[in-house]
Motif scaffolding. Structure first.
Motif, short mmCIF file in Angstrom:
data_model
loop_
_atom_site.label_atom_id
_atom_site.label_comp_id
_atom_site.label_asym_id
_atom_site.label_seq_id
_atom_site.Cartn_x
_atom_site.Cartn_y
_atom_site.Cartn_z
N ARG A 208 0.84 -1.09 0.00
CA ARG A 208 0.06 0.21 0.01
C ARG A 208 0.70 1.29 -0.01
NH1 ARG A 208 -1.57 -0.17 4.89
NH2 ARG A 208 -0.40 1.65 5.76
N LYS A 209 1.81 1.43 1.00
CA LYS A 209 2.61 2.37 0.93
C LYS A 209 3.78 2.68 0.16
CE LYS A 209 3.21 5.98 3.81
NZ LYS A 209 2.17 7.08 4.04
N GLY A 210 4.30 1.55 -0.21
CA GLY A 210 5.45 1.55 -1.31
C GLY A 210 6.79 1.49 -0.59
N GLN A 211 6.68 1.67 0.89
CA GLN A 211 8.24 1.56 1.68
C GLN A 211 7.70 1.58 3.12
OE1 GLN A 211 7.81 4.37 -0.90
NE2 GLN A 211 6.77 5.96 0.41
N ALA A 212 8.45 0.92 4.08
CA ALA A 212 8.12 0.56 5.51
C ALA A 212 9.47 0.43 5.94
CB ALA A 212 7.48 -0.86 5.31
N ILE A 213 9.59 0.76 7.29
CA ILE A 213 10.80 0.51 8.13
C ILE A 213 10.47 -0.53 9.09
CG2 ILE A 213 12.23 1.77 9.86
CD1 ILE A 213 12.26 3.99 8.09
N ILE A 214 11.11 -1.38 9.21
CA ILE A 214 11.12 -2.40 10.47
C ILE A 214 11.93 -2.04 11.55
CG2 ILE A 214 11.28 -5.08 11.18
CD1 ILE A 214 11.05 -5.53 8.27
N LEU A 311 14.42 12.72 -3.15
CA LEU A 311 13.59 11.69 -2.92
C LEU A 311 12.54 11.79 -1.98
CD1 LEU A 311 13.36 8.49 -4.04
CD2 LEU A 311 15.33 8.00 -1.99
N MET A 312 12.49 12.58 -1.04
CA MET A 312 11.69 12.79 -0.01
C MET A 312 10.46 13.13 -0.68
SD MET A 312 12.92 12.19 3.11
CE MET A 312 12.13 13.03 4.17
N TYR A 313 10.39 13.77 -1.67
CA TYR A 313 9.16 14.48 -2.21
C TYR A 313 8.64 13.06 -3.04
CZ TYR A 313 6.14 16.33 -5.91
OH TYR A 313 5.07 16.90 -6.55
N LEU A 314 9.41 12.40 -3.69
CA LEU A 314 8.92 11.35 -4.65
C LEU A 314 8.48 10.10 -3.82
CD1 LEU A 314 11.68 11.27 -7.45
CD2 LEU A 314 9.37 12.24 -7.43
N LEU A 315 8.97 9.87 -2.50
CA LEU A 315 8.35 8.81 -1.78
C LEU A 315 6.75 9.16 -1.27
CD1 LEU A 315 11.36 8.09 0.70
CD2 LEU A 315 10.56 6.69 -1.34
N GLU A 316 6.43 10.31 -1.38
CA GLU A 316 5.06 10.53 -0.92
C GLU A 316 4.15 10.74 -2.02
OE1 GLU A 316 2.55 13.67 1.94
OE2 GLU A 316 4.71 14.09 1.49
N TYR A 317 4.86 11.19 -3.32
CA TYR A 317 4.12 11.47 -4.44
C TYR A 317 4.64 10.63 -5.72
CZ TYR A 317 2.55 15.29 -1.94
OH TYR A 317 1.93 16.33 -1.03
#
Length: 456
Positions: A208-214, A311-317
């Protein structure tokens, strides 16, 4: 006539005129290149290496070895019409009629591919003067450009770290990547000991999110579970996963792109813009149809705002593109997923800024000693871990901070009984000595001498 050569004022002349095409940002003598040579007796054109191109030669030889079956088919197709001369640099001269005088021997393309130093050879087509002067301008241009087009895959083998997708794209060859083996949710559960419902929730969040942190304390198996999740996400498709570890010296230039100074022959430097690890990963992923996963281990050990940059922008959009600092446009391929791991004992999750937290799903991973029990039962190690679990629960109660608790991965070993004392003395005690540096009584309570009888 003879043509004065550009040798920085030292004089002399060549009995021919030559020119080369080479990769932008490189140098004619330090790269593989498409070249032409006009002599009084002949015209020749093809590809070869500059005399100062060691890195390109190493890359070329490595790429040919690692992709030999596909390279063999491509080279065979190039040489199928028999019009190319393959010769060793420094061992060939051309006579007045444009005929090659090869001092050592002539080489077939099959022999070339079996040579461990393939980059010492040049591939060229030779036209004698008598034929050249009968050709029209258009015919000559067409013949040279056709040869350059045919030989361009050889250039890609020398300038690309992962050349085959670009070669197949250039040749308009559909080359499906072999599918990854299936790695089901049940296999993840079996190999990790986690609950199936939890694994499914994590997979759903990553998709769903595209990226996650464990995130979690040391010894909870964060990197291990990240790799298992990545294997599940790429299972059955043509994707892949890679792992990169962050540390305090990782920079934007390492991860996204940056200028890398390179020496020029004759002195001076030039400054090509070189893609970083993430751009290379995305470039490779763009040639795949299915999910590709980048695991960033110890993600919080780097200065993330500086490393990520735009990349901070692209991670959200995710659907947008943006111009990078070097001016090139970039977007994250839709099939790219990112899994980070974060050791909360190294740096508390509370210190991660809200901009980053908003862009990632955060998956908490805290000690679960039922996993330890299941592991030794499943592996039939014969090790009773009831006492160990009781000591670890007591220890974590004394620590009183879930970000610093001791996890299970230290003890997930088939030979745990033989290794237990060394693990405790050499890995657990140093960690506790630092954590309880101002509480020596608590540290002493959990030294091997005081817990061994309870554990064993």
């Amino acid at each position: 006539s003879r043509i004065l050569k550009n040798d920085y004022g030292r004089g002399g002349a060549w009995p021919f005129y030559w020119g080369v095409f080479y990769q932008k940002g490189s140098h004619k003598n330090s790269s593989n290149r498409l070249d032409t040579c006009i002599a009084s007796s002949h015209l020749r054109f093809g590809t070869g290496f500059g005399f100062d191109s060691n890195q390109a030669k190493i890359r070329f030889n490595k790429n040919c070895r690692e992709n030999l079956p596909a390279v063999r088919d491509i080279i065979e197709n190039i040489f199928s019409n028999g019009e190319y001369l393959l010769y060793k640099e420094g061992e060939t001269e051309f006579d007045a009629a444009g005929i090659a005088d090869i001092k050592s021997q002539s080489f077939t393309w099959q022999e070339w591919l079996s040579d461990t130093e393939m980059s010492k050879y040049s591939v060229t087509k030779v036209l004698p003067k008598s034929k050249v002067i009968q050709m029209s301008f258009e015919e000559l241009v067409s013949q040279v450009s056709d040869v350059f087009n045919q030989l361009f895959p050889i250039i890609l083998l020398a300038i690309e770290d992962d050349p085959m997708p670009k070669i197949f794209d250039y040749l308009e060859i559909t080359q499906p990547n072999p599918p990854q083996p299936e790695y089901t949710i049940k296999m993840v559960v079996e190999n990790t000991g986690f609950q199936e419902s939890e694994i499914r929730r994590w997979v759903k969040a990553i998709r769903r999110k595209g990226q996650a942190i464990i995130y979690g304390p040391p010894g909870t198996g964060k990197t291990y579970i990240a790799e298992k999740l990545a294997r599940h996400l790429i299972g059955g498709g043509d994707g892949f996963y890679e792992l990169v570890q962050f540390h305090p010296e990782v920079s934007y230039e390492d991860f996204i792109q940056g200028i890398r100074p390179e020496p020029l022959t004759g002195g001076g430097l030039h400054y090509p813009v070189v893609p970083g690890r993430f751009l290379k990963f995305c470039d490779k992923a763009s040639s795949r149809n299915d999910t590709c996963v980048l695991i960033i281990d110890e993600i919080n050990r780097a200065n993330l705002a500086r490393v990520f940059g735009e990349l901070m922008y692209l991670l959200e959009y995710r659907d947008n593109s943006i111009n990078l600092s070097a001016g090139t446009s970039f977007s994250i391929p839709k099939n790219v997923k990112i899994i980070g791991t974060m050791n909360t004992a190294d740096r508390s999750i509370a210190l991660v800024d809200h901009a980053l937290r908003r862009r990632f799903a955060f998956l908490a991973l805290y000690p679960d000693f039922e996993i330890l029990r299941k592991y030794h039962q499943r592996e039939q190690t014969g090790t009773l871990v009831t006492g160990l679990i009781a000591v670890l629960n007591n220890l974590n109660d004394e620590i009183q901070d879930r970000h610093y608790m001791i996890g299970t991965s230290y003890f997930l070993r088939r030979d745990l009984e033989d290794q237990m004392e060394d693990i405790w003395r050499m890995e657990i005690e140093p960690y506790l000595e630092e954590f309880f540096f101002d509480q020596p009584d608590k540290y002493k309570k959990f030294t091997w001498e005081n817990v061994s009888a309870k554990i064993m």
